[in-house]
Scaffold this motif. Structure first.
Motif, PDB file in Angstrom:
ATOM      1  N   GLU A  81      49.801   7.383   6.807  1.00  0.00           N
ATOM      2  CA  GLU A  81      49.260   7.870   8.130  1.00  0.00           C
ATOM      3  C   GLU A  81      48.838   9.468   8.022  1.00  0.00           C
ATOM      4  O   GLU A  81      47.982   9.786   8.541  1.00  0.00           O
ATOM      5  N   LEU A  82      49.688  10.102   7.509  1.00  0.00           N
ATOM      6  CA  LEU A  82      49.462  11.401   7.250  1.00  0.00           C
ATOM      7  C   LEU A  82      48.432  11.919   6.279  1.00  0.00           C
ATOM      8  O   LEU A  82      47.469  12.854   6.542  1.00  0.00           O
ATOM      9  N   SER A  83      48.349  11.072   5.340  1.00  0.00           N
ATOM     10  CA  SER A  83      47.402  11.358   4.441  1.00  0.00           C
ATOM     11  C   SER A  83      46.086  10.905   5.038  1.00  0.00           C
ATOM     12  O   SER A  83      44.834  11.566   4.850  1.00  0.00           O
ATOM     13  N   ALA A  84      45.802   9.932   5.965  1.00  0.00           N
ATOM     14  CA  ALA A  84      44.723   9.530   6.700  1.00  0.00           C
ATOM     15  C   ALA A  84      44.234  10.739   7.471  1.00  0.00           C
ATOM     16  O   ALA A  84      43.062  10.929   7.803  1.00  0.00           O
ATOM     17  N   ALA A  85      45.160  11.048   8.292  1.00  0.00           N
ATOM     18  CA  ALA A  85      45.052  12.353   9.428  1.00  0.00           C
ATOM     19  C   ALA A  85      44.457  13.361   8.477  1.00  0.00           C
ATOM     20  O   ALA A  85      43.639  14.101   8.785  1.00  0.00           O
ATOM     21  N   GLY A  86      44.965  13.728   7.268  1.00  0.00           N
ATOM     22  CA  GLY A  86      44.409  15.052   6.441  1.00  0.00           C
ATOM     23  C   GLY A  86      43.047  14.877   6.149  1.00  0.00           C
ATOM     24  O   GLY A  86      42.221  15.837   6.351  1.00  0.00           O
ATOM     25  N   ALA A  87      42.601  13.421   5.845  1.00  0.00           N
ATOM     26  CA  ALA A  87      41.241  13.240   5.469  1.00  0.00           C
ATOM     27  C   ALA A  87      40.344  13.518   6.798  1.00  0.00           C
ATOM     28  O   ALA A  87      39.411  14.077   6.813  1.00  0.00           O
ATOM     29  N   SER A  88      40.926  13.013   7.896  1.00  0.00           N
ATOM     30  CA  SER A  88      40.125  12.972   8.925  1.00  0.00           C
ATOM     31  C   SER A  88      39.770  14.214   9.591  1.00  0.00           C
ATOM     32  O   SER A  88      38.924  14.373  10.359  1.00  0.00           O
ATOM     33  N   THR A  89      40.818  15.236   9.210  1.00  0.00           N
ATOM     34  CA  THR A  89      40.638  16.698   9.737  1.00  0.00           C
ATOM     35  C   THR A  89      39.397  17.158   8.987  1.00  0.00           C
ATOM     36  O   THR A  89      38.649  18.113   9.493  1.00  0.00           O
ATOM     37  N   VAL A  90      39.259  17.044   7.744  1.00  0.00           N
ATOM     38  CA  VAL A  90      38.257  17.420   6.783  1.00  0.00           C
ATOM     39  C   VAL A  90      36.872  17.118   7.465  1.00  0.00           C
ATOM     40  O   VAL A  90      35.935  17.720   7.607  1.00  0.00           O
ATOM     41  N   ASN A  91      36.820  15.994   7.862  1.00  0.00           N
ATOM     42  CA  ASN A  91      35.478  15.086   8.093  1.00  0.00           C
ATOM     43  C   ASN A  91      35.236  15.556   9.662  1.00  0.00           C
ATOM     44  O   ASN A  91      34.322  14.773  10.137  1.00  0.00           O
ATOM     45  N   ASP A 167      49.557   5.584  -3.968  1.00  0.00           N
ATOM     46  CA  ASP A 167      49.242   5.179  -2.541  1.00  0.00           C
ATOM     47  C   ASP A 167      48.616   6.664  -1.898  1.00  0.00           C
ATOM     48  O   ASP A 167      47.589   6.442  -0.701  1.00  0.00           O
ATOM     49  N   LEU A 168      48.924   7.523  -2.256  1.00  0.00           N
ATOM     50  CA  LEU A 168      48.476   9.055  -1.593  1.00  0.00           C
ATOM     51  C   LEU A 168      46.983   9.013  -2.120  1.00  0.00           C
ATOM     52  O   LEU A 168      46.040   9.291  -0.940  1.00  0.00           O
ATOM     53  N   ILE A 169      46.714   8.942  -3.073  1.00  0.00           N
ATOM     54  CA  ILE A 169      45.271   8.795  -3.378  1.00  0.00           C
ATOM     55  C   ILE A 169      44.298   7.904  -2.535  1.00  0.00           C
ATOM     56  O   ILE A 169      43.356   8.005  -2.405  1.00  0.00           O
ATOM     57  N   LEU A 170      44.930   6.680  -2.875  1.00  0.00           N
ATOM     58  CA  LEU A 170      44.267   5.750  -2.062  1.00  0.00           C
ATOM     59  C   LEU A 170      43.964   5.753  -0.753  1.00  0.00           C
ATOM     60  O   LEU A 170      42.893   5.522  -0.237  1.00  0.00           O
ATOM     61  N   SER A 171      45.179   5.980   0.118  1.00  0.00           N
ATOM     62  CA  SER A 171      44.916   6.401   1.511  1.00  0.00           C
ATOM     63  C   SER A 171      43.901   7.426   1.867  1.00  0.00           C
ATOM     64  O   SER A 171      43.177   7.273   2.871  1.00  0.00           O
ATOM     65  N   ALA A 172      44.136   8.398   1.207  1.00  0.00           N
ATOM     66  CA  ALA A 172      43.067   9.585   1.510  1.00  0.00           C
ATOM     67  C   ALA A 172      41.670   9.240   1.117  1.00  0.00           C
ATOM     68  O   ALA A 172      40.831   9.350   1.733  1.00  0.00           O
ATOM     69  N   SER A 173      41.503   8.514   0.192  1.00  0.00           N
ATOM     70  CA  SER A 173      40.204   8.220  -0.319  1.00  0.00           C
ATOM     71  C   SER A 173      39.882   7.116   0.647  1.00  0.00           C
ATOM     72  O   SER A 173      38.443   7.084   1.272  1.00  0.00           O
TER      73      SER A 173
END
Lengths: 193, 167
Positions: A81-91, A167-173
């Motif tokens: 979820e943290l990884s997803a949140a990180g991506a979502s801040t960029v976009n 898993d970090l690569i997959l969730s952020a991607s």
């Protein structure tokens, strides 16, 4: 027209489509299959009714999404979820960030980590492991990605094994995917009343 | 069940049986198999609507290149060559080609670049611009899914390349 939200929040907004959602009672068999509509499950969000315009991709996306975010082993659910949140801040996907930052808070029973992430981004003063995960997710989400071998080494140093890094690569991607739908095909708006 | 080592994702990363990462990646073989199924749905759907298989593969190559995933871009180039199709559509793989005189194609190329490179900047007017150029609502969603899927796959490719350096 409802007020569009531009600031980061953990309160999940409404999502107002920019493309007309299909009507459930006019859906084709392929669309109904992709929507996983059954007699006992007829509640479908407007977002998914927009995506049903490409039923073939929607049908494959749903199980893939669930697999990456919820399958067993590897990196913890909260860290995905943290990884997803990180991506979502960029976009700047306000809707995605609200959903996944609030899930992170529920899973970790904390609020301070996300408050710091909202305020300071990758400069947030959080523990080194969480910081390394956030930093990597943010760098992988840029176009082109700015992750380097040094960032990989930082993940290892922070205690992530290879399965967790995958898993970090997959969730952020995955949120490179989700953000590009949610943020472009509709607006996050305040709930009325 | 497809052998996950035979998926586009893993082949483009140059990972085969006996590779130091193969055993670890096998733990997520279901994800790579599902990624291939999503690839096929986005790139070579049974019902492509207004976006031909050739155009999809060419745009995917453009996006993968912009995302720094050259191995994957080469895969899409081969897919585009196999699909054939209109010359202008094939040219969209070239980052310098803006779609030319055709309003429909240039609107598609513009939106592809915007969603790929600067997602946060997309506003309601960008979707309206597609509609004004004659892109149907079904095709707007198809294009969005294509761009979104390729953005995912290209990032996994970049990540796998870095993991190889770690191994």
């Amino acid at each position: 027209m409802s007020k569009v939200i531009h600031h980061f929040t953990t309160t999940v907004p409404f999502w107002q489509p920019r493309v007309t959602p299909i009507k459930l009672d006019e859906a084709t068999p392929a669309q109904l299959d992709a929507l996983k509509v059954t007699p006992s499950n007829t509640k479908v969000s407007e977002y998914v009714l927009v995506l049903a315009r490409d039923a073939e991709t929607l049908r494959e996306r749903t199980p893939l999404f669930n697999g990456i975010m919820y399958n067993r082993g590897g990196m913890s659910r909260a860290e995905r979820e943290l990884s997803a949140a990180g991506a979502s801040t960029v976009n700047r996907c306000v809707y995605c960030l609200a959903v996944h930052s609030s899930r992170y808070n529920q899973l970790t029973k904390t609020e301070d980590v996300m408050e710091k992430v909202f305020a300071d981004g990758t400069d947030a003063d959080i523990d080194p492991r969480q910081g390394a995960i956030l930093d990597f997710a943010v760098k992988l989400s840029q176009t082109p990605p700015t992750v380097t071998e040094d960032d990989m080494a930082k993940l290892s140093k922070a205690g992530l094994d290879k399965a967790e890094i995958l898993d970090l690569i997959l969730s952020a991607s995955l949120f490179g995917w989700a953000n590009r739908l949610m943020h472009t095909l509709g607006d996050p708006v305040e709930k009325e009343g | 069940m497809t052998d996950f080592l035979k998926t586009t994702m893993i082949e483009a990363a140059g990972i085969g049986a006996g590779h130091p990462l193969a055993e670890m990646l096998a733990g997520r073989s279901d994800i790579f198999t599902m990624t291939q199924q999503a690839h096929d749905a986005a790139l070579t759907p049974n019902d492509p609507g207004g976006l031909s298989h050739g155009l999809r593969a060419s745009l995917a190559g453009r996006m993968a290149r912009a995302t720094g995933a050259d191995g994957l871009a080469d895969h899409y180039a081969a897919l585009a060559a196999a699909a054939g199709g209109a010359e202008d559509e094939a040219r969209t793989a070239d980052a310098d080609f803006d779609g030319g005189a055709d309003a429909w194609l240039s609107a598609i190329v513009r939106h592809t670049d915007l969603v790929t490179k600067d997602t946060k900047a997309v506003v309601a007017g960008d979707i309206e611009a597609l509609k004004s150029a004659g892109v149907s609502e079904d095709d707007i969603v198809r294009l969005s899914e294509l761009a979104a899927f390729v953005s995912y796959q290209a990032r996994v490719a970049v990540g796998l390349t870095l993991m190889e350096a770690l191994s």
